[in-house]
Design a protein around this motif. Sequence first.
Motif, mmCIF file in Angstrom:
data_model
loop_
_atom_site.group_PDB
_atom_site.id
_atom_site.type_symbol
_atom_site.label_atom_id
_atom_site.label_comp_id
_atom_site.label_asym_id
_atom_site.label_seq_id
_atom_site.Cartn_x
_atom_site.Cartn_y
_atom_site.Cartn_z
ATOM 1 N N ARG A 186 0.834 -1.209 0.000
ATOM 2 C CA ARG A 186 0.000 0.000 0.000
ATOM 3 C C ARG A 186 0.869 1.259 0.000
ATOM 4 N NH1 ARG A 186 -2.632 -3.379 3.458
ATOM 5 N NH2 ARG A 186 -1.810 -2.348 5.323
ATOM 6 N N ASP A 189 1.803 1.664 -3.563
ATOM 7 C CA ASP A 189 0.714 1.477 -4.519
ATOM 8 C C ASP A 189 0.980 0.292 -5.457
ATOM 9 O OD1 ASP A 189 -1.772 2.004 -5.603
ATOM 10 O OD2 ASP A 189 -0.988 3.422 -7.084
ATOM 11 N N GLU A 217 -6.805 -3.968 6.399
ATOM 12 C CA GLU A 217 -6.153 -3.066 5.441
ATOM 13 C C GLU A 217 -5.716 -3.833 4.200
ATOM 14 O OE1 GLU A 217 -5.622 0.459 5.650
ATOM 15 O OE2 GLU A 217 -7.272 0.028 7.034
ATOM 16 N N LYS A 220 -7.453 -3.698 0.668
ATOM 17 C CA LYS A 220 -7.175 -2.674 -0.338
ATOM 18 C C LYS A 220 -6.173 -3.182 -1.375
ATOM 19 C CE LYS A 220 -7.909 0.905 3.146
ATOM 20 N NZ LYS A 220 -7.272 1.974 3.954
ATOM 21 N N ASN A 221 -6.337 -2.750 -2.587
ATOM 22 C CA ASN A 221 -5.494 -3.080 -3.746
ATOM 23 C C ASN A 221 -4.895 -4.489 -3.703
ATOM 24 O OD1 ASN A 221 -3.722 -1.443 -1.799
ATOM 25 N ND2 ASN A 221 -2.139 -2.176 -3.191
ATOM 26 N N ASP A 246 -11.723 -4.986 -2.709
ATOM 27 C CA ASP A 246 -11.561 -3.601 -3.143
ATOM 28 C C ASP A 246 -12.412 -3.382 -4.403
ATOM 29 O OD1 ASP A 246 -10.474 -1.421 -4.774
ATOM 30 O OD2 ASP A 246 -8.843 -1.330 -3.316
#
Length: 390
Positions: A186, A189, A217, A220-221, A246
């Motif tokens: 994260r 990215d 968490e 995410k992505n 996500d």
Amino acid sequence: MKYNFEKVINRKNTESLKWDINEDVLPLWVADMDFEVAPEIKAALEKRLSLSVYGYTITPDKWYEAYQRFYLERHGLTIEKDELLFSAGVVPTISSAVRAYTKEGDHVVVLPPVYNIFYNSIRNNNRVIHEVPLLLEDGEYFIDWKGLEEAFALENTKMVIFCNPGNPVSRIWSKEELAALGALARKYDVTVLSDEIHGEITRPGTSYVPYLTASKENYKNSLTAISVTKAFNLAGIQTSAIIAKDPVINQKINRQINTDEVAEGNFFSYDAAIAALNEGREWLDELREVLFDNRDEVKSFLEEHVPEVSLLSGDATYLLWIDCRLLTKDSDDLIEHLKNNGLLLSSGKSYGTGGNGFVRMNVACPKKTLREALSRFEQGIHSYHRKDSL
């Protein structure tokens, strides 16, 4: 035991990738099992077969429910229906994900020694393979966090394909390691694809940690590739699933697998998965006992009869990672010699940096087969000694 895991099945001349090779060679290489499928799954497929018309098939609600129930009850992971997608296989998912989240020339990180097909999915899509080799310390593999951060920090690094648990290194990654991986991804990215096809094959009393349970968490992505094919010996039936919590990741992979035409199952894909997840759990638990008893037998045999090599410890997969570096600097050469002596294993070279000098052995077979393979391995290793000294 309720189920028979010692029945020897003749798979020769059945169009088997694993077995239709040289008649005199015993194959313990490619990752499928030599056990009969759970009778509950066979019954479900026979019922499906009896319909007699094999037309186009939609994804039924009970397919979603089977995955949702299984992962909630065994791993404490809640999956919403719209977070779960059908895919024809984990490898197609990986290739689709590479196309969805990267562009040509981007770097995709892998942590070798690791499943060799990761390399194909990256290379065949004109992306750049970026290796961050695992660190081997006292017979156990660890993530090179410094090297991983350096790789993630590069502007053109967009994705990491992570094998959880590790194939071929048989490593169960901890909750802390997976949370740290997610945090680092994260920060830079980087999209995480967690390949969890081997997740259910762990030593009795242990469990792997799904990437999504390490930290919320990590939702995410990231996306997770899962399947019943390895744990329930269904490799020839194209069936798998993707978990993508996500919304942006989910939309992209959904579009890509549909573009790639791998988002629809065949006539048997759904029923096989439903039966495995709903009715195959007792078979799976017995299977795990058999597999890790086989692993322990190999360890004892090598220690007594072939001390020149060593089996690395591991609590996941039926794929054993054997260190032969004291014998050879070229595992391809050793594999060819063993094949000439009637045993086919996998060369560690194919699993990337750090794999040379190792061989991978598949122990998902009856004891009779395993013991014959160990006898051939011992003979092959000892004759390799003599070959080397000539």
